[in-house]
Design a protein around this motif. Structure first.
Motif, PDB file in Angstrom:
ATOM      1  N   SER A  26       0.837  -1.210   0.000  1.00 22.38           N
ATOM      2  CA  SER A  26       0.000   0.000   0.000  1.00 22.38           C
ATOM      3  C   SER A  26       0.866   1.251   0.000  1.00 22.38           C
ATOM      4  CB  SER A  26      -0.909   0.015   1.232  1.00 22.38           C
ATOM      5  OG  SER A  26      -1.739  -1.121   1.271  1.00 22.38           O
ATOM      6  N   ARG A  27       0.360   2.286  -0.655  1.00 17.16           N
ATOM      7  CA  ARG A  27       1.002   3.600  -0.588  1.00 17.16           C
ATOM      8  C   ARG A  27       0.525   4.303   0.682  1.00 17.16           C
ATOM      9  NH1 ARG A  27      -0.692   6.812  -5.668  1.00 17.16           N
ATOM     10  NH2 ARG A  27       0.889   8.278  -4.882  1.00 17.16           N
ATOM     11  N   PRO A  28       1.396   5.001   1.399  1.00 16.66           N
ATOM     12  CA  PRO A  28       0.953   5.738   2.589  1.00 16.66           C
ATOM     13  C   PRO A  28      -0.179   6.699   2.239  1.00 16.66           C
ATOM     14  CG  PRO A  28       3.340   5.687   2.463  1.00 16.66           C
ATOM     15  CD  PRO A  28       2.840   5.130   1.164  1.00 16.66           C
ATOM     16  N   ILE A  29      -1.126   6.841   3.152  1.00 16.52           N
ATOM     17  CA  ILE A  29      -2.321   7.602   2.826  1.00 16.52           C
ATOM     18  C   ILE A  29      -2.013   9.055   2.509  1.00 16.52           C
ATOM     19  CG2 ILE A  29      -2.901   8.181   5.234  1.00 16.52           C
ATOM     20  CD1 ILE A  29      -5.894   7.649   4.320  1.00 16.52           C
ATOM     21  N   GLU A  30      -1.027   9.664   3.186  1.00 18.73           N
ATOM     22  CA  GLU A  30      -0.729  11.069   2.903  1.00 18.73           C
ATOM     23  C   GLU A  30      -0.193  11.245   1.485  1.00 18.73           C
ATOM     24  OE1 GLU A  30       2.924   9.459   5.140  1.00 18.73           O
ATOM     25  OE2 GLU A  30       0.738   9.204   5.134  1.00 18.73           O
ATOM     26  N   GLU A  31       0.534  10.241   0.982  1.00 15.88           N
ATOM     27  CA  GLU A  31       1.052  10.294  -0.389  1.00 15.88           C
ATOM     28  C   GLU A  31      -0.096  10.217  -1.395  1.00 15.88           C
ATOM     29  OE1 GLU A  31       3.359   7.112  -3.151  1.00 15.88           O
ATOM     30  OE2 GLU A  31       4.361   7.604  -1.252  1.00 15.88           O
ATOM     31  N   VAL A  32      -1.038   9.301  -1.156  1.00 16.63           N
ATOM     32  CA  VAL A  32      -2.192   9.150  -2.042  1.00 16.63           C
ATOM     33  C   VAL A  32      -3.037  10.424  -2.044  1.00 16.63           C
ATOM     34  CG1 VAL A  32      -4.326   7.869  -2.453  1.00 16.63           C
ATOM     35  CG2 VAL A  32      -2.252   6.649  -1.769  1.00 16.63           C
ATOM     36  N   LEU A  33      -3.282  10.973  -0.862  1.00 12.85           N
ATOM     37  CA  LEU A  33      -4.151  12.151  -0.762  1.00 12.85           C
ATOM     38  C   LEU A  33      -3.507  13.376  -1.390  1.00 12.85           C
ATOM     39  CD1 LEU A  33      -5.623  11.663   2.814  1.00 12.85           C
ATOM     40  CD2 LEU A  33      -6.719  11.207   0.612  1.00 12.85           C
ATOM     41  N   TYR A  45      -2.124  -0.198   8.971  1.00  5.43           N
ATOM     42  CA  TYR A  45      -2.999   0.987   8.978  1.00  5.43           C
ATOM     43  C   TYR A  45      -2.283   2.203   9.567  1.00  5.43           C
ATOM     44  CZ  TYR A  45      -6.127  -2.946   8.295  1.00  5.43           C
ATOM     45  OH  TYR A  45      -6.708  -4.106   7.834  1.00  5.43           O
ATOM     46  N   ALA A  46      -1.043   2.396   9.138  1.00  5.15           N
ATOM     47  CA  ALA A  46      -0.208   3.494   9.654  1.00  5.15           C
ATOM     48  C   ALA A  46      -0.892   4.841   9.491  1.00  5.15           C
ATOM     49  CB  ALA A  46       1.133   3.500   8.917  1.00  5.15           C
ATOM     50  N   ARG A  47      -0.645   5.719  10.414  1.00  6.73           N
ATOM     51  CA  ARG A  47      -1.252   7.045  10.395  1.00  6.73           C
ATOM     52  C   ARG A  47      -0.408   8.009   9.558  1.00  6.73           C
ATOM     53  NH1 ARG A  47      -5.287   7.451  14.145  1.00  6.73           N
ATOM     54  NH2 ARG A  47      -5.399   5.734  15.648  1.00  6.73           N
ATOM     55  N   GLY A  48      -1.123   8.963   8.935  1.00  2.87           N
ATOM     56  CA  GLY A  48      -0.457  10.001   8.175  1.00  2.87           C
ATOM     57  C   GLY A  48      -1.189  11.317   8.361  1.00  2.87           C
ATOM     58  N   THR A  49      -0.532  12.409   8.016  1.00  2.00           N
ATOM     59  CA  THR A  49      -1.115  13.735   8.192  1.00  2.00           C
ATOM     60  C   THR A  49      -1.393  14.361   6.835  1.00  2.00           C
ATOM     61  OG1 THR A  49       0.074  14.036  10.269  1.00  2.00           O
ATOM     62  CG2 THR A  49      -0.797  16.013   9.222  1.00  2.00           C
ATOM     63  N   TRP A  50      -2.572  14.939   6.704  1.00  4.64           N
ATOM     64  CA  TRP A  50      -2.966  15.626   5.465  1.00  4.64           C
ATOM     65  C   TRP A  50      -3.948  16.728   5.815  1.00  4.64           C
ATOM     66  CZ3 TRP A  50      -7.860  15.288   2.710  1.00  4.64           C
ATOM     67  CH2 TRP A  50      -7.835  15.901   1.446  1.00  4.64           C
ATOM     68  N   ARG A  51      -3.686  17.903   5.298  1.00  3.35           N
ATOM     69  CA  ARG A  51      -4.524  19.079   5.557  1.00  3.35           C
ATOM     70  C   ARG A  51      -4.737  19.324   7.056  1.00  3.35           C
ATOM     71  NH1 ARG A  51      -9.502  19.444   1.129  1.00  3.35           N
ATOM     72  NH2 ARG A  51      -8.206  19.983  -0.679  1.00  3.35           N
ATOM     73  N   GLY A  52      -3.694  19.090   7.811  1.00  3.09           N
ATOM     74  CA  GLY A  52      -3.753  19.357   9.232  1.00  3.09           C
ATOM     75  C   GLY A  52      -4.472  18.320  10.063  1.00  3.09           C
ATOM     76  N   GLY A  53      -4.982  17.261   9.421  1.00  2.00           N
ATOM     77  CA  GLY A  53      -5.669  16.202  10.168  1.00  2.00           C
ATOM     78  C   GLY A  53      -4.910  14.894  10.086  1.00  2.00           C
ATOM     79  N   GLU A  54      -5.258  13.959  10.962  1.00  2.00           N
ATOM     80  CA  GLU A  54      -4.606  12.654  10.988  1.00  2.00           C
ATOM     81  C   GLU A  54      -5.543  11.606  10.395  1.00  2.00           C
ATOM     82  OE1 GLU A  54      -3.619  10.201  14.681  1.00  2.00           O
ATOM     83  OE2 GLU A  54      -1.703  11.195  14.254  1.00  2.00           O
ATOM     84  N   LEU A  65      -9.521   6.532   3.682  1.00  2.00           N
ATOM     85  CA  LEU A  65      -9.233   7.022   2.337  1.00  2.00           C
ATOM     86  C   LEU A  65     -10.513   7.553   1.685  1.00  2.00           C
ATOM     87  CD1 LEU A  65      -7.256   7.279  -0.074  1.00  2.00           C
ATOM     88  CD2 LEU A  65      -8.041   5.006  -0.784  1.00  2.00           C
ATOM     89  N   ALA A  66     -11.604   6.792   1.794  1.00  2.00           N
ATOM     90  CA  ALA A  66     -12.863   7.229   1.195  1.00  2.00           C
ATOM     91  C   ALA A  66     -13.351   8.533   1.828  1.00  2.00           C
ATOM     92  CB  ALA A  66     -13.915   6.130   1.341  1.00  2.00           C
ATOM     93  N   ARG A  67     -13.253   8.614   3.152  1.00  2.00           N
ATOM     94  CA  ARG A  67     -13.691   9.848   3.842  1.00  2.00           C
ATOM     95  C   ARG A  67     -12.864  11.053   3.384  1.00  2.00           C
ATOM     96  NH1 ARG A  67     -13.803   6.563   9.032  1.00  2.00           N
ATOM     97  NH2 ARG A  67     -15.998   6.009   9.347  1.00  2.00           N
ATOM     98  N   ALA A  68     -11.552  10.889   3.302  1.00  2.00           N
ATOM     99  CA  ALA A  68     -10.688  12.000   2.927  1.00  2.00           C
ATOM    100  C   ALA A  68     -10.926  12.423   1.479  1.00  2.00           C
ATOM    101  CB  ALA A  68      -9.222  11.624   3.149  1.00  2.00           C
ATOM    102  N   LEU A  69     -11.009  11.462   0.582  1.00  2.00           N
ATOM    103  CA  LEU A  69     -11.252  11.804  -0.819  1.00  2.00           C
ATOM    104  C   LEU A  69     -12.592  12.502  -0.992  1.00  2.00           C
ATOM    105  CD1 LEU A  69      -9.949   8.574  -2.612  1.00  2.00           C
ATOM    106  CD2 LEU A  69      -8.818  10.805  -2.497  1.00  2.00           C
ATOM    107  N   GLY A  70     -13.538  12.156  -0.133  1.00  2.00           N
ATOM    108  CA  GLY A  70     -14.860  12.757  -0.203  1.00  2.00           C
ATOM    109  C   GLY A  70     -14.890  14.231   0.133  1.00  2.00           C
TER     110      GLY A  70
END
Length: 451
Positions: free
Chosen positions: A178-185, A215-224, A232-237
């Motif tokens: 898997s790609r880290p979620i912050e990279e995908v977002l 399920y490692a945590r990442g930071t994007w737009r100031g949130g975790e 991923l679905a929530r963030a993309l939404g």
């Protein structure tokens, strides 16, 4: 001119222009994303992309090797590139079996496996050195894409941990990575900022996203956010674009995304590869979640989100499939009432465990079952589309020509589902949304008028 001299001269583009690479991309959207990444890297290094074999200094062929028909198509494409250009680098899934390629095409310059970005770029460097000018070689922040400007595939992982008996993808692409979620977002954010209006989330097993990373945590737009399917679905939404989920296995935690669909945060669309409706066939296929009561799950999903569109693919004529098991599939399909359906006749793939199963279904029986399956699927699709006549819906316009437009609704993924045809396009523009009223339906497509 001696052959060695010809080869030496062909290995470098004239000093008056940048080196040119032709590119042939075959197979699924996951392979298309691989092609986009390779092209982005090459373009950033000063290479030009040639639209023809003849104008290219060499050609890269990204192959598919999932079933025999795909292998044949890939081998034919390599042969065509060799015939028209002569300098060919091969990559992709079939590249995991280089002996198959070299046996038929020993003249290829180099063979690499799937998702081998660095190796492909290195091979291009070796056979066609770059001429790089960082002040002139501009690449947009979203990279080079092979899809139209208004939609893009977002690949979230490589590989697969499942061991389905008919599939050799894990042997070709490896285990889940898997790609880290912050990279995908961040990639999704760049695409949305560049004007992309639809993100199509793809992988081999989207439901398993993040399991390998715990399920490692990442930071994007100031949130975790956790590297997991629902986060991923929530963030993309939150990006304000259409988000379409593909290759989702029906694990229990998938239920969580249905609420997001009911809230219109992601498209009410699930692409789930059910593959069959008979429990005994699914067990022989070694399908994950084969013991799940999928009909009950589908009914619950539709109660929670009545506008949900379900698409799937199936295999008929799997080794050992009896007439009774095929009848179970038809009954399952009728009760499930899936909106979009694709079907394949079982094809042996080198290295697949299913090849060792006894009682392979004769080709003529496969063909007859395929025809019966598609007839049933078409009737279901026609009924479900007929119910949409009179509805108003928002569509995304893919093309406009001769005063007519071809668009897609929330229920239609590009190239694999139906379309909404608009006879009088009016002010509709390709790549933009439009509102239509549905005025007619066929087995797979809708007709609409602008409102």
């Amino acid at each position: 001119m001696p052959p060695a001299v010809r080869k030496a001269r062909a290995a470098r583009a004239p000093a008056s222009r940048a080196p040119r690479v032709g590119f042939v991309s075959l197979g699924c959207p996951k392979a298309l994303v691989d092609s986009e990444r390779i092209l982005t890297r090459l373009r950033s290094e000063g290479y030009e992309v040639s639209p023809t074999y003849e104008a290219a200094d060499l050609v890269v062929v990204n192959t598919c090797g999932f079933i025999d028909a795909a292998v044949d198509e890939s081998l034919d494409a390599i042969g065509e590139a060799l015939e028209h250009n002569g300098r060919v680098i091969v990559t992709g899934c079939l590249g995991a079996r280089p002996e198959r390629i070299l046996e038929r095409h020993p003249r290829v310059l180099e063979v690499t496996g799937p998702a081998a970005y660095e190796q492909v770029v290195g091979a291009v460097h070796a056979h066609l050195p770059p001429r790089h000018d960082p002040f002139l070689d501009l690449v947009p922040p979203q990279g080079i894409r092979l899809t139209p400007r208004h939609y893009a595939y977002l690949k979230i992982s490589e590989g697969c941990n499942n061991r389905c008996s008919f599939c050799v993808i894990p042997a070709m692409r490896g285990r889940l990575a898997s790609r880290p979620i912050e990279e995908v977002l961040r990639e999704a954010e760049r695409l949305a900022a560049a004007g992309v209006k639809e993100l199509l989330v793809i992988s081999q097993d989207t439901s398993a996203y993040g399991a390998d990373l715990r399920y490692a945590r990442g930071t994007w737009r100031g949130g975790e956010w956790q590297t997991r399917f629902i986060d991923l679905a929530r963030a993309l939404g939150t990006l304000g674009v259409w988000v379409r989920l593909h290759y989702v296995y029906p694990y229990p935690h998938v239920d969580e995304v249905i609420a997001l669909m009911a809230q219109r945060r992601v498209l009410p669309y699930l692409d789930i590869p059910f593959q069959h409706g008979s429990p005994t066939v699914l067990k022989r296929m070694r399908r994950p979640a084969h013991a799940e009561d999928t009909l009950a799950r589908i009914a619950a999903w539709r109660r929670a989100c009545p506008t949900l569109t379900l698409r799937s693919t199936f295999i008929v004529g799997f080794p050992g499939e009896t007439e009774a098991e095929f009848g179970e599939l038809l009954a399952w399909l009728e009760e499930a009432g899936l909106d979009r359906v694709g079907c394949f006749k079982y094809s042996p793939v080198e290295g697949a465990a299913a090849n060792a199963l006894a009682a392979h279904v004769p080709p003529e029986v496969q063909e007859e079952r395929y025809a019966r399956f598609m007839e049933r699927a078409a009737a279901i699709s026609a009924r479900r589309l007929a119910a949409k006549v009179g509805e108003r819906m928002r569509v995304l316009v893919d093309s406009v020509a001769d005063g007519a437009a071809v668009a897609r609704s929330e229920a239609d993924a590009p190239e694999i589902d139906g379309v909404v045809r608009i006879a009088h396009a009016g002010t509709a523009r390709a790549g933009e949304f439009a509102d239509v009223e549905i005025v007619a339906a066929s087995a797979y497509d809708l007709a609409g008028r602008l409102v």
